[in-house]
Design an enzyme around this catalytic site. Structure first.
Site, PDB file in Angstrom:
ATOM      1  N   LYS A 149       1.146  -1.262   0.156  1.00 46.87           N
ATOM      2  CA  LYS A 149      -0.097   0.021   0.065  1.00 46.87           C
ATOM      3  C   LYS A 149       0.923   1.193  -0.017  1.00 46.87           C
ATOM      4  CE  LYS A 149      -3.875  -1.692   2.700  1.00 46.87           C
ATOM      5  NZ  LYS A 149      -4.916  -1.716   1.624  1.00 46.87           N
ATOM      6  N   ARG A 209     -10.442 -11.751   2.187  1.00 42.75           N
ATOM      7  CA  ARG A 209     -11.432 -12.826   1.538  1.00 42.75           C
ATOM      8  C   ARG A 209     -10.502 -14.074   1.755  1.00 42.75           C
ATOM      9  NH1 ARG A 209     -11.349  -9.301  -4.051  1.00 42.75           N
ATOM     10  NH2 ARG A 209     -11.153  -7.842  -2.237  1.00 42.75           N
TER      11      ARG A 209
HETATM   12  N1  BES Z   1      -8.015  -3.616   4.401  1.00 40.94           N
HETATM   13  C1  BES Z   1      -8.056  -3.442   3.130  1.00 40.94           C
HETATM   14  C2  BES Z   1      -9.695  -2.404   3.053  1.00 40.94           C
HETATM   15  C3  BES Z   1      -9.714  -1.216   3.717  1.00 40.94           C
HETATM   16  C4  BES Z   1      -9.496  -0.180   2.928  1.00 40.94           C
HETATM   17  C5  BES Z   1     -10.020  -1.216   4.890  1.00 40.94           C
HETATM   18  C6  BES Z   1      -9.368   1.186   3.704  1.00 40.94           C
HETATM   19  C7  BES Z   1     -10.328   0.140   5.542  1.00 40.94           C
HETATM   20  C8  BES Z   1      -9.957   1.351   4.902  1.00 40.94           C
HETATM   21  C9  BES Z   1      -8.149  -4.581   2.144  1.00 40.94           C
HETATM   22  O1  BES Z   1      -7.524  -5.518   2.718  1.00 40.94           O
HETATM   23  C10 BES Z   1      -7.690  -4.309   1.099  1.00 40.94           C
HETATM   24  O2  BES Z   1      -6.514  -3.719   0.697  1.00 40.94           O
HETATM   25  N2  BES Z   1      -8.759  -4.348  -0.198  1.00 40.94           N
HETATM   26  C11 BES Z   1      -8.313  -3.662  -1.431  1.00 40.94           C
HETATM   27  C12 BES Z   1      -8.603  -4.651  -2.411  1.00 40.94           C
HETATM   28  C13 BES Z   1      -8.293  -4.479  -3.756  1.00 40.94           C
HETATM   29  C14 BES Z   1      -6.678  -4.938  -3.843  1.00 40.94           C
HETATM   30  C15 BES Z   1      -9.049  -5.433  -4.664  1.00 40.94           C
HETATM   31  C16 BES Z   1      -8.804  -2.398  -1.682  1.00 40.94           C
HETATM   32  O3  BES Z   1      -9.930  -2.177  -1.136  1.00 40.94           O
HETATM   33  O4  BES Z   1      -8.492  -1.372  -2.204  1.00 40.94           O
HETATM   34 MN    MN Z   2      -5.366  -5.436   2.069  1.00 44.23          MN
END
Ligand code: BES
Ligand code: MN
Ligand code: ZN
Length: 490
Positions: free
Chosen positions: A268, A342
């Site tokens: 990230k 997931r």
């Molecule tokens: N934990 C994150 C989602 C999230 C983002 C929670 C911001 C709270 C605040 C999750 O694991 C994630 O990274 N999701 C990605 C999925 C994508 C790679 C398909 C996302 O939402 O960008």
């Molecule tokens: Mn994630």
């Protein structure tokens, strides 16, 4: 926790006082007596402030009567519109406005017993504070409020109505503590140990580590965990409150517990990454829920399961393109290591079904940024294969203020996770990606009534609300406690 007591109405002689006033109602009873003792200061202040008892409005007076420090007049809105939530918000407002007072007396003659109890709950929920790592706060900056006494005609009944609410508040406090703890403290093993503490409430707690999870074949969960020096855990918490000789088909609640989500190799951006300490909020809510249900001795058989991992980049981390075999036997091509929640849920949900044959399953997860884009911070996203469960959850959301909005599922979305080399891939396109994530999870649901709650927008709040100070919200605890209470208790 703020101490809440209930007593019969007696004229307050010292400390701070909160006086409830409904819209278009005149001062009466204790309020009227105080006004007279103050030489009319209260009615003058109300007049000058243009206060008419509107919901959420307050007027503060200092030392209006000898002996009293502060007096807060609190608007309730129209008497006919009064709900449990409105009185909770009044209680929350009192706790916030009088946080510098040690002891507050609330004049609540007009409230029914259960309303008085909910006022106490609101005050407790707002007075939450996480203080563990503040070593230098000046005494004058610290909140002083430690006790509130709610005066109500039916104070004995109010006291018994408050007991189960207090148990729920304990669960909420626990969930908020877990979510607030930084990830260097709250690792998967540490969080599992904190689950173990529920044993003293009568919850049966079982903890599994990497050896057991490998033996079971949790390839999806373990793939996420393999880049971290922190070992993974799965915790199974059982509360058998239904009282049958044989437990009935239990209700199962499953939480995503990523104690920190860097994204892994699909790392990230740096900005805001600290938020990912609360990527275990789904699991935190499940733990808090189990504490609430056990604490109030809910008459239902419940199983809570949490999958606890840390998602890190390292030499041993999972790579984009890796294929893992989940506990269900289905294979997954991991195209983005940041779509890790997931993967954790896939194995834990399958285990829950194999092991417990549940009557229904609800999972909670801070799963996607996309659900925040869709719903903001007002509603959690709900995905369900069952109309009745969806309806019950929606109602529980309205009753508790932890609102849900139902999102669609469907074949067309499911196509997005077709993989060229495995049974599925863990990401689809950018469009509708909260729904695609839900489709992925549904592939691990085996003909059971199920709901997936994407709580990414709800777990953490950047501003104070009436009963939720900014920070960890514990969203989900009240919601699911209410679901159980309204529909599944003997
Ligand atoms: N934990 C994150 C989602 C999230 C983002 C929670 C911001 C709270 C605040 C999750 O694991 C994630 O990274 N999701 C990605 C999925 C994508 C790679 C398909 C996302 O939402 O960008
Ligand atoms: Mn994630
Ligand atoms: Zn995540």
């Amino acid at each position: 926790m703020l101490d809440v007591a209930f007593s019969k109405p007696v004229p307050p002689k010292a400390g701070a006082v909160a006086l409830l006033l409904a819209e278009e109602e005149a001062l009466s009873g204790a309020g009227l007596a105080l006004n007279e003792a103050s030489g009319g200061a209260i009615s003058r202040a109300i007049e000058v402030a243009g206060f008419k008892g509107q919901k959420g409005k307050t007027v503060l007076l200092f030392a209006p009567v000898e002996g009293l420090t502060r007096l807060l007049v609190v608007g309730l809105g129209k008497r006919a519109d009064l709900t449990a939530l409105t009185v909770e918000e009044a209680g929350g407002g009192i706790a916030a406005a009088l946080s510098q007072e040690a002891q507050v007396t609330v004049l609540a003659e007009g409230l029914a017993a259960s309303e008085a109890a909910h006022l106490g709950l609101g005050a407790v929920l707002r007075a939450y504070r996480f203080d563990l790592y503040r070593t230098k706060e000046k005494p004058e900056d610290k909140p002083k409020l430690t006790a509130i006494t709610v005066q109500a005609e039916d104070h004995a009944k109010a006291k018994s109505a408050f007991a189960p609410l207090k148990a729920v508040a304990e669960g909420i406090y626990l969930a908020r503590d877990l979510v607030t703890e930084p990830a260097n403290v709250l690792t998967p093993p540490e969080m599992a140990e904190r689950c173990r503490a529920l044993t003293k409430l009568g919850v049966k707690v079982e903890i599994m580590g990497p050896k057991e999870l490998e033996k079971l074949g949790f390839g999806a969960l373990l793939g996420v965990s393999q880049g971290s020096v922190q070992e993974p855990r799965m915790v199974v918490m059982q509360w058998n409150g239904a009282g049958g000789r044989k437990p009935r088909k239990p209700l199962v609640f499953v939480g995503k517990g990523v104690t920190f989500d860097t994204g892994g190799i699909s790392i990230k951006p740096a900005s805001g990454m600290e938020d990912m300490k609360w990527d275990m909020a789904g699991a935190g809510a499940v733990v808090g829920l189990m504490a609430a249900l056990a604490g109030r001795k809910a008459k239902a058989d419940i199983v809570g399961l949490v999958g606890l991992v840390e998602n890190m980049p390292s030499g041993s981390a999972q790579r984009p393109g890796d294929v893992v075999t989940s506990y269900s036997g289905q294979t997954i091509e991991v195209l983005n290591t940041d779509a890790e929640g997931r993967l954790v849920l896939a194995d834990v949900l399958w285990y829950a079904q194999e092991k417990f044959d549940p009557a229904l399953m609800v999972n909670l997860a801070t799963l996607t940024g996309a659900i925040i884009v869709a719903l903001g911070q007002e509603h959690g996203g709900m995905f369900s294969n069952d109309e009745e469960l969806a309806q019950k959850l929606t109602s529980a959301g309205i009753a508790t203020g932890e609102k849900l909005w139902r999102m669609p599922l469907g074949e067309a979305y499911d196509k997005a996770i077709k993989s060229d080399i495995a049974d599925m891939k863990n990401i689809g396109g950018r469009h509708g990606s909260a729904i695609i994530a839900a489709q992925f999870i549904q592939r691990f649901v085996n003909n059971k009534p199920w709901a997936h709650l994407d709580i990414a927008g709800m777990a953490w709040s950047s501003k104070d609300a009436a009963c939720v100070p900014k920070g960890a919200t514990a969203y989900g605890v009240r919601l699911l406690d209410r679901l159980v209470r309204d529909h599944y208790e003997a």
